[in-house]
Design a protein around this motif. Structure first.
Motif, PDB file in Angstrom:
ATOM      1  N   SER A  80     -39.367  45.485-137.751  1.00  0.00           N
ATOM      2  CA  SER A  80     -41.119  45.899-137.412  1.00  0.00           C
ATOM      3  C   SER A  80     -40.383  47.867-138.105  1.00  0.00           C
ATOM      4  CB  SER A  80     -41.072  46.607-135.981  1.00  0.00           C
ATOM      5  OG  SER A  80     -42.099  47.205-136.769  1.00  0.00           O
ATOM      6  N   ARG A  81     -41.844  48.018-139.271  1.00  0.00           N
ATOM      7  CA  ARG A  81     -42.295  48.595-139.927  1.00  0.00           C
ATOM      8  C   ARG A  81     -42.401  49.658-139.258  1.00  0.00           C
ATOM      9  NH1 ARG A  81     -46.004  45.966-143.593  1.00  0.00           N
ATOM     10  NH2 ARG A  81     -46.307  45.063-142.041  1.00  0.00           N
ATOM     11  N   HIS A  82     -42.575  49.713-137.585  1.00  0.00           N
ATOM     12  CA  HIS A  82     -43.452  50.734-136.515  1.00  0.00           C
ATOM     13  C   HIS A  82     -42.643  51.257-135.622  1.00  0.00           C
ATOM     14  CE1 HIS A  82     -46.341  49.640-139.997  1.00  0.00           C
ATOM     15  NE2 HIS A  82     -47.268  48.447-139.283  1.00  0.00           N
ATOM     16  N   GLN A 105     -53.809  46.116-138.194  1.00  0.00           N
ATOM     17  CA  GLN A 105     -53.514  46.080-136.722  1.00  0.00           C
ATOM     18  C   GLN A 105     -54.038  46.016-135.501  1.00  0.00           C
ATOM     19  OE1 GLN A 105     -49.698  48.650-136.573  1.00  0.00           O
ATOM     20  NE2 GLN A 105     -49.240  47.989-135.122  1.00  0.00           N
ATOM     21  N   VAL A 126     -46.285  43.131-130.027  1.00  0.00           N
ATOM     22  CA  VAL A 126     -45.530  43.964-131.232  1.00  0.00           C
ATOM     23  C   VAL A 126     -46.231  44.848-131.678  1.00  0.00           C
ATOM     24  CG1 VAL A 126     -44.143  41.926-130.923  1.00  0.00           C
ATOM     25  CG2 VAL A 126     -46.312  42.412-132.501  1.00  0.00           C
ATOM     26  N   THR A 127     -45.358  46.085-132.467  1.00  0.00           N
ATOM     27  CA  THR A 127     -45.815  46.981-132.782  1.00  0.00           C
ATOM     28  C   THR A 127     -45.904  46.585-134.673  1.00  0.00           C
ATOM     29  OG1 THR A 127     -43.174  47.281-134.114  1.00  0.00           O
ATOM     30  CG2 THR A 127     -43.871  48.544-132.314  1.00  0.00           C
ATOM     31  N   ASP A 128     -45.164  45.436-135.158  1.00  0.00           N
ATOM     32  CA  ASP A 128     -46.249  45.295-136.888  1.00  0.00           C
ATOM     33  C   ASP A 128     -45.867  43.578-136.925  1.00  0.00           C
ATOM     34  OD1 ASP A 128     -45.806  44.736-139.161  1.00  0.00           O
ATOM     35  OD2 ASP A 128     -43.932  45.752-139.973  1.00  0.00           O
ATOM     36  N   SER A 177     -45.492  41.054-139.530  1.00  0.00           N
ATOM     37  CA  SER A 177     -43.934  41.279-140.627  1.00  0.00           C
ATOM     38  C   SER A 177     -43.561  39.213-140.314  1.00  0.00           C
ATOM     39  CB  SER A 177     -43.042  41.459-139.378  1.00  0.00           C
ATOM     40  OG  SER A 177     -41.890  40.935-139.595  1.00  0.00           O
ATOM     41  N   GLU A 215     -37.493  44.260-130.695  1.00  0.00           N
ATOM     42  CA  GLU A 215     -37.712  45.064-132.031  1.00  0.00           C
ATOM     43  C   GLU A 215     -36.512  45.917-132.445  1.00  0.00           C
ATOM     44  OE1 GLU A 215     -42.664  45.521-132.842  1.00  0.00           O
ATOM     45  OE2 GLU A 215     -42.133  46.412-131.381  1.00  0.00           O
TER      46      GLU A 215
END
Length: 423
Positions: free
Chosen positions: A162-164, A185, A199-201, A204, A241
């Motif tokens: 994840s990038r976040h 998102q 999930v935060t990304d 992905s 993540e």
């Protein structure tokens, strides 16, 4: 059954995009061309590297990944390059590396295209108990791979880079691209909070999943974002993540386009529908919703053609032909209109590999035969509504068209374009 040469290309799986518990010949007996896949025993980890014009990057990514995995899980992994018949012959470059990297396998797809379906075809041929995907362009840092693998070994069903989260980010993204990513998102959280919110990304393309979490689930990916399918249709319990910094491409051309964001929204909508009553009906009768929508839109254009010609041919102020004759001519011309649009758009992904006037003409004959049977049903419905029930001819025509559209879609789905599907 003959053994496959160790440096030969993998045969491409076909049939539904469905990953099995274990890709043995017995389990894939109904899937054509699976018999020669090297899948007689399982291993710990299979990593899919989908490629298209990545000839300048493929050797570097294979070298980096092999070095990492040889140290972490020697002999217990495989790298599968799945190439969509790249003009730069990425598949051939990768095949040339197989003698140097014994864990490398290569698949060349010539009749299908698309990143998400490439990943699933790779998973179908893979032997790993854990399945993963990574880009070939080095924008996904390979060293994060071991953290993802460790997360799954610690019990996660799905591990997402994840990038976040802490340790994540993007290197040199423009403000506009950052806005689009976050906006996508946010829309996902609105449309599909139960999936995207896990999930935060959600966009992905770098993750791992247990084979058991997606086995025997038919996947319907759209565009580049296969993670949505895994989350939406898989049996995903624990999720981990791992933060990573998305790197800018060093070589080759970026494949990020506005089309990806549109496909992402379409995908969210489709998953949203799949989770409701309409989705349960779709699954029970195996209705491909995307095609049905396109078929319906084409049918709407046919309604316009049909109604306009019915007026021009049969109205007393125009040609004044007998009503049934005018209706028959109008319907046949509408059928021709619908065929052209369906062949180019509704079933365009299937007809792209079946080019030529002869093949198109055969499809038209099948389509026309089915629709002519539908025309008989159309006329019967029309006559009952007009002459027995006294319904206005134009309203009766509309009702008859609606009934026959369902007939035409179902039979054409099963017969007219079936011969063009990859088997």
């Amino acid at each position: 059954m003959t053994a496959q040469h160790p440096l030969a290309l993998l045969e491409v799986p076909s049939g539904p995009l469905q990953v099995f518990d274990y890709p043995t010949v017995a389990q894939n007996a109904h899937v054509h061309n699976q018999g020669t896949l090297k899948s007689q025993h399982s291993i710990k980890f299979s990593l899919i590297i989908p490629t298209y014009n990545e000839g300048t990057n493929i050797q570097d990514i294979i070298c980096l990944l092999s070095g990492l995995l040889d140290q972490a899980i020697p002999g217990e992994y495989e790298l599968l390059v799945v190439d969509d018949n790249s003009p730069d012959r990425t598949w051939e470059i990768a095949q040339g590396l197989m003698s140097q990297y014994p864990q490398l396998r290569v698949m060349r797809r010539q009749l299908e295209r698309g990143l998400s379906s490439a990943v699933i075809r790779g998973w179908q041929a893979a032997r790993g108990e854990i399945l993963g995907v990574i880009d070939a362009d080095l924008q996904h840092p390979p060293e994060v791979l071991l953290k993802l693998l460790n997360a799954v070994e610690q019990g996660a069903d799905l591990a997402v880079a994840s990038r976040h989260v802490e340790g994540g980010g993007v290197s040199e993204w423009s403000l506009a691209r950052r806005f689009l990513s976050r906006g996508a998102q946010t829309l996902g959280l609105i449309l599909l909070p139960g999936v995207v919110g896990r999930v935060t990304d959600p966009m992905s393309g770098y993750f791992m999943v247990r084979r058991s979490a997606i086995s025997d689930r038919t996947l319907y990916p759209l565009g580049y974002k296969i993670l949505l399918e895994v989350l939406g249709r898989g049996d995903i319990g624990q999720i981990a993540e791992v933060g990573y910094v998305f790197q800018e491409r060093q070589q080759g051309e970026s494949k990020v386009t506005s089309k990806q964001y549109i496909e992402y929204l379409h995908h969210l909508t489709r998953l949203r529908i799949a989770g409701g009553r309409l989705g349960r009906i779709q699954q029970r009768f195996e209705i491909p919703l995307g095609r049905l929508i396109r078929f319906g839109l084409v049918g709407f254009s046919g309604v316009f053609v049909d109604m306009t010609l019915l007026y021009l041919l049969s109205d007393s102020t125009t040609l004044g032909l007998p009503l049934n004759l005018g209706k028959s001519i109008a319907a046949e011309i509408a059928i021709f209109n619908n065929f052209l649009w369906n062949d180019a758009w509704t079933f365009g992904d299937l007809t792209s590999s079946q080019r030529g006037i002869q093949k198109r003409f055969k499809r038209f004959l099948k389509f026309n035969f089915i629709c002519l049977a539908g025309l008989v049903l159309n006329l019967l419905t029309f006559d009952v509504l007009v002459y027995l029930l006294g319904v206005n001819p134009y309203l009766a025509n509309l009702i008859a068209i609606a009934i026959v559209t369902v007939w035409n879609f179902w039979l054409n789905l099963k017969l007219s374009w079936r011969v063009t599907e990859v088997k």
